[in-house]
Scaffold this motif. Structure first.
Motif, PDB file in Angstrom:
ATOM      1  N   GLU A  32     -46.399  -8.471  -1.038  1.00  0.00           N
ATOM      2  CA  GLU A  32     -47.297  -8.634   0.111  1.00  0.00           C
ATOM      3  C   GLU A  32     -46.574  -9.367   1.243  1.00  0.00           C
ATOM      4  OE1 GLU A  32     -51.418 -10.970   1.187  1.00  0.00           O
ATOM      5  OE2 GLU A  32     -51.226 -10.102  -0.824  1.00  0.00           O
ATOM      6  N   THR A  33     -45.842 -10.399   0.900  1.00  0.00           N
ATOM      7  CA  THR A  33     -45.059 -11.143   1.890  1.00  0.00           C
ATOM      8  C   THR A  33     -44.014 -10.237   2.530  1.00  0.00           C
ATOM      9  OG1 THR A  33     -45.347 -13.227   0.694  1.00  0.00           O
ATOM     10  CG2 THR A  33     -43.494 -13.106   2.215  1.00  0.00           C
ATOM     11  N   TYR A  34     -43.303  -9.490   1.719  1.00  0.00           N
ATOM     12  CA  TYR A  34     -42.214  -8.634   2.198  1.00  0.00           C
ATOM     13  C   TYR A  34     -42.716  -7.500   3.083  1.00  0.00           C
ATOM     14  CZ  TYR A  34     -38.197  -5.494   2.191  1.00  0.00           C
ATOM     15  OH  TYR A  34     -37.156  -4.698   2.581  1.00  0.00           O
ATOM     16  N   GLY A  35     -43.904  -6.996   2.785  1.00  0.00           N
ATOM     17  CA  GLY A  35     -44.414  -5.798   3.451  1.00  0.00           C
ATOM     18  C   GLY A  35     -44.487  -5.861   4.960  1.00  0.00           C
ATOM     19  N   SER A  36     -44.608  -7.042   5.524  1.00  0.00           N
ATOM     20  CA  SER A  36     -44.795  -7.152   6.965  1.00  0.00           C
ATOM     21  C   SER A  36     -43.532  -7.617   7.699  1.00  0.00           C
ATOM     22  CB  SER A  36     -45.943  -8.133   7.243  1.00  0.00           C
ATOM     23  OG  SER A  36     -45.612  -9.416   6.730  1.00  0.00           O
ATOM     24  N   MET A  37     -42.394  -7.574   7.044  1.00  0.00           N
ATOM     25  CA  MET A  37     -41.172  -8.123   7.642  1.00  0.00           C
ATOM     26  C   MET A  37     -40.057  -7.095   7.725  1.00  0.00           C
ATOM     27  SD  MET A  37     -40.950 -11.747   5.696  1.00  0.00           S
ATOM     28  CE  MET A  37     -42.152 -13.024   5.989  1.00  0.00           C
ATOM     29  N   GLU A  38     -39.092  -7.403   8.561  1.00  0.00           N
ATOM     30  CA  GLU A  38     -37.863  -6.636   8.624  1.00  0.00           C
ATOM     31  C   GLU A  38     -37.065  -6.923   7.347  1.00  0.00           C
ATOM     32  OE1 GLU A  38     -36.865  -4.402  11.022  1.00  0.00           O
ATOM     33  OE2 GLU A  38     -38.918  -4.679  11.723  1.00  0.00           O
ATOM     34  N   PRO A  39     -36.199  -5.995   6.912  1.00  0.00           N
ATOM     35  CA  PRO A  39     -35.501  -6.164   5.628  1.00  0.00           C
ATOM     36  C   PRO A  39     -34.768  -7.499   5.438  1.00  0.00           C
ATOM     37  CG  PRO A  39     -35.232  -3.929   6.369  1.00  0.00           C
ATOM     38  CD  PRO A  39     -35.913  -4.680   7.489  1.00  0.00           C
ATOM     39  N   ALA A  40     -33.967  -7.920   6.386  1.00  0.00           N
ATOM     40  CA  ALA A  40     -33.196  -9.162   6.206  1.00  0.00           C
ATOM     41  C   ALA A  40     -34.117 -10.375   6.138  1.00  0.00           C
ATOM     42  CB  ALA A  40     -32.172  -9.325   7.325  1.00  0.00           C
ATOM     43  N   GLU A  41     -35.091 -10.410   7.020  1.00  0.00           N
ATOM     44  CA  GLU A  41     -36.066 -11.495   7.032  1.00  0.00           C
ATOM     45  C   GLU A  41     -36.905 -11.465   5.750  1.00  0.00           C
ATOM     46  OE1 GLU A  41     -39.745 -12.998   9.910  1.00  0.00           O
ATOM     47  OE2 GLU A  41     -39.104 -10.907   9.977  1.00  0.00           O
ATOM     48  N   GLY A  42     -37.290 -10.275   5.324  1.00  0.00           N
ATOM     49  CA  GLY A  42     -38.076 -10.117   4.104  1.00  0.00           C
ATOM     50  C   GLY A  42     -37.310 -10.569   2.877  1.00  0.00           C
ATOM     51  N   TYR A  43     -36.024 -10.233   2.831  1.00  0.00           N
ATOM     52  CA  TYR A  43     -35.193 -10.678   1.716  1.00  0.00           C
ATOM     53  C   TYR A  43     -35.218 -12.198   1.626  1.00  0.00           C
ATOM     54  CZ  TYR A  43     -31.095 -12.003  -0.957  1.00  0.00           C
ATOM     55  OH  TYR A  43     -30.270 -12.595  -1.874  1.00  0.00           O
ATOM     56  N   ASP A  44     -34.987 -12.859   2.744  1.00  0.00           N
ATOM     57  CA  ASP A  44     -34.987 -14.322   2.760  1.00  0.00           C
ATOM     58  C   ASP A  44     -36.324 -14.892   2.301  1.00  0.00           C
ATOM     59  OD1 ASP A  44     -32.350 -14.416   3.661  1.00  0.00           O
ATOM     60  OD2 ASP A  44     -32.937 -14.551   5.782  1.00  0.00           O
ATOM     61  N   ALA A  45     -37.409 -14.215   2.672  1.00  0.00           N
ATOM     62  CA  ALA A  45     -38.744 -14.715   2.348  1.00  0.00           C
ATOM     63  C   ALA A  45     -39.116 -14.544   0.883  1.00  0.00           C
ATOM     64  CB  ALA A  45     -39.784 -14.023   3.232  1.00  0.00           C
ATOM     65  N   VAL A  46     -38.576 -13.520   0.214  1.00  0.00           N
ATOM     66  CA  VAL A  46     -39.032 -13.227  -1.152  1.00  0.00           C
ATOM     67  C   VAL A  46     -37.986 -13.440  -2.237  1.00  0.00           C
ATOM     68  CG1 VAL A  46     -40.742 -11.563  -0.317  1.00  0.00           C
ATOM     69  CG2 VAL A  46     -38.497 -10.740  -1.058  1.00  0.00           C
ATOM     70  N   GLN A  47     -36.737 -13.650  -1.868  1.00  0.00           N
ATOM     71  CA  GLN A  47     -35.686 -13.688  -2.882  1.00  0.00           C
ATOM     72  C   GLN A  47     -35.901 -14.792  -3.904  1.00  0.00           C
ATOM     73  OE1 GLN A  47     -32.522 -15.497  -3.338  1.00  0.00           O
ATOM     74  NE2 GLN A  47     -32.856 -17.078  -1.812  1.00  0.00           N
ATOM     75  N   GLU A  48     -36.402 -15.943  -3.504  1.00  0.00           N
ATOM     76  CA  GLU A  48     -36.619 -17.027  -4.466  1.00  0.00           C
ATOM     77  C   GLU A  48     -37.700 -16.655  -5.491  1.00  0.00           C
ATOM     78  OE1 GLU A  48     -38.303 -21.531  -4.291  1.00  0.00           O
ATOM     79  OE2 GLU A  48     -36.774 -21.015  -2.790  1.00  0.00           O
ATOM     80  N   ASN A  49     -38.815 -16.101  -5.008  1.00  0.00           N
ATOM     81  CA  ASN A  49     -39.902 -15.718  -5.917  1.00  0.00           C
ATOM     82  C   ASN A  49     -39.512 -14.563  -6.830  1.00  0.00           C
ATOM     83  OD1 ASN A  49     -41.687 -17.700  -5.135  1.00  0.00           O
ATOM     84  ND2 ASN A  49     -42.787 -16.404  -3.685  1.00  0.00           N
ATOM     85  N   LEU A  50     -38.786 -13.591  -6.301  1.00  0.00           N
ATOM     86  CA  LEU A  50     -38.396 -12.461  -7.142  1.00  0.00           C
ATOM     87  C   LEU A  50     -37.327 -12.867  -8.149  1.00  0.00           C
ATOM     88  CD1 LEU A  50     -38.571  -9.511  -4.599  1.00  0.00           C
ATOM     89  CD2 LEU A  50     -40.116 -10.005  -6.492  1.00  0.00           C
ATOM     90  N   THR A  51     -36.437 -13.750  -7.772  1.00  0.00           N
ATOM     91  CA  THR A  51     -35.447 -14.257  -8.721  1.00  0.00           C
ATOM     92  C   THR A  51     -36.153 -15.017  -9.841  1.00  0.00           C
ATOM     93  OG1 THR A  51     -33.746 -14.376  -7.013  1.00  0.00           O
ATOM     94  CG2 THR A  51     -33.408 -15.730  -8.972  1.00  0.00           C
ATOM     95  N   ARG A  52     -37.147 -15.796  -9.475  1.00  0.00           N
ATOM     96  CA  ARG A  52     -37.952 -16.524 -10.480  1.00  0.00           C
ATOM     97  C   ARG A  52     -38.677 -15.544 -11.406  1.00  0.00           C
ATOM     98  NH1 ARG A  52     -43.361 -19.270  -9.175  1.00  0.00           N
ATOM     99  NH2 ARG A  52     -44.031 -19.765 -11.280  1.00  0.00           N
ATOM    100  N   LEU A  53     -39.278 -14.522 -10.831  1.00  0.00           N
ATOM    101  CA  LEU A  53     -39.988 -13.510 -11.621  1.00  0.00           C
ATOM    102  C   LEU A  53     -39.052 -12.877 -12.641  1.00  0.00           C
ATOM    103  CD1 LEU A  53     -42.360 -11.454 -12.135  1.00  0.00           C
ATOM    104  CD2 LEU A  53     -41.335 -10.078 -10.320  1.00  0.00           C
ATOM    105  N   ILE A  54     -37.875 -12.479 -12.187  1.00  0.00           N
ATOM    106  CA  ILE A  54     -36.916 -11.803 -13.067  1.00  0.00           C
ATOM    107  C   ILE A  54     -36.400 -12.734 -14.162  1.00  0.00           C
ATOM    108  CG2 ILE A  54     -34.628 -10.721 -13.119  1.00  0.00           C
ATOM    109  CD1 ILE A  54     -35.314  -9.752 -10.188  1.00  0.00           C
ATOM    110  N   SER A  55     -36.180 -13.978 -13.822  1.00  0.00           N
ATOM    111  CA  SER A  55     -35.634 -14.900 -14.831  1.00  0.00           C
ATOM    112  C   SER A  55     -36.698 -15.416 -15.797  1.00  0.00           C
ATOM    113  CB  SER A  55     -34.905 -16.065 -14.164  1.00  0.00           C
ATOM    114  OG  SER A  55     -35.814 -16.882 -13.453  1.00  0.00           O
ATOM    115  N   GLU A  56     -37.925 -15.619 -15.331  1.00  0.00           N
ATOM    116  CA  GLU A  56     -38.967 -16.172 -16.196  1.00  0.00           C
ATOM    117  C   GLU A  56     -39.757 -15.113 -16.972  1.00  0.00           C
ATOM    118  OE1 GLU A  56     -41.515 -18.969 -14.164  1.00  0.00           O
ATOM    119  OE2 GLU A  56     -39.791 -20.075 -13.361  1.00  0.00           O
TER     120      GLU A  56
END
Length: 186
Positions: A32-56
């Protein structure tokens, strides 16, 4: 003893369901956060949460799908090395699902192309063409044709594009393949 077994099984199911729900929530929130952003900005906004999702939550469906989505987000943001690592990490999880395997292999092929690893891209696209599912075979063939064109392998180029025209006539790649075959004839 029976009560202990029932409690263990119930606790296990509760724990699995709870993990799945948390993973789904993290994934939905990130997308949802990523959906409204440009790719580079979206990456910065979601990378921490997605990394957490993948690791946990690596063994949940949402964790695996999150890894695929994160790989695509990385690709879109130009972080091809990270995308490659993520796609490679999740491919084996879908080895029993030919459609998902094709999706990941095509994405891996495109990622390899962006990294200049054309030989690896060819192998991945060929695996899709030779696979069980028809899903994305037309795209794999088209990319094989482009790669053959890039290396000056005219006969292979012609064969790949012709296969799209003959076996995938309804494909969005069919008209482009026809055009490339016509260019070969002239």
């Amino acid at each position: 003893a029976l009560l202990a077994v029932v409690l263990i099984v119930s606790g296990t199911f509760y724990s699995i369901r709870s993990s799945d729900e948390k993973a789904v929530s993290l994934l939905a929130q990130a997308l949802e956060t990523y959906g409204s952003m440009e790719p580079a900005e979206g990456y910065d906004a979601v990378q921490e949460n997605l990394t957490r999702l993948i690791s946990e939550y690596p063994n949940t469906g949402a964790g695996k799908m999150g890894q695929i989505r994160f790989a695509q987000i990385c690709y879109d943001a130009g972080k091809f090395d990270k995308a490659l690592t993520l796609y490679e990490g999740v491919l084996a999880d879908f080895s029993d699902d030919p459609v998902m395997a094709n999706l990941i292999q095509v994405a891996l092929g495109h990622t390899c192309q962006m990294l200049g690893k054309d030989d690896r891209a060819v192998s991945l696209f060929k695996a899709v063409v030779q696979g069980k599912a028809d899903f994305l075979k037309d795209e794999a063939l088209f990319n094989l044709g482009l790669l053959a064109e890039k290396t000056g392998e005219g006969d292979k180029r012609f064969a790949y594009f012709n296969e799209i025209v003959s076996d995938h006539a309804q494909s969005i790649y069919s008209s482009m393949a026809k055009s490339r075959v016509a260019d070969t004839a002239t």
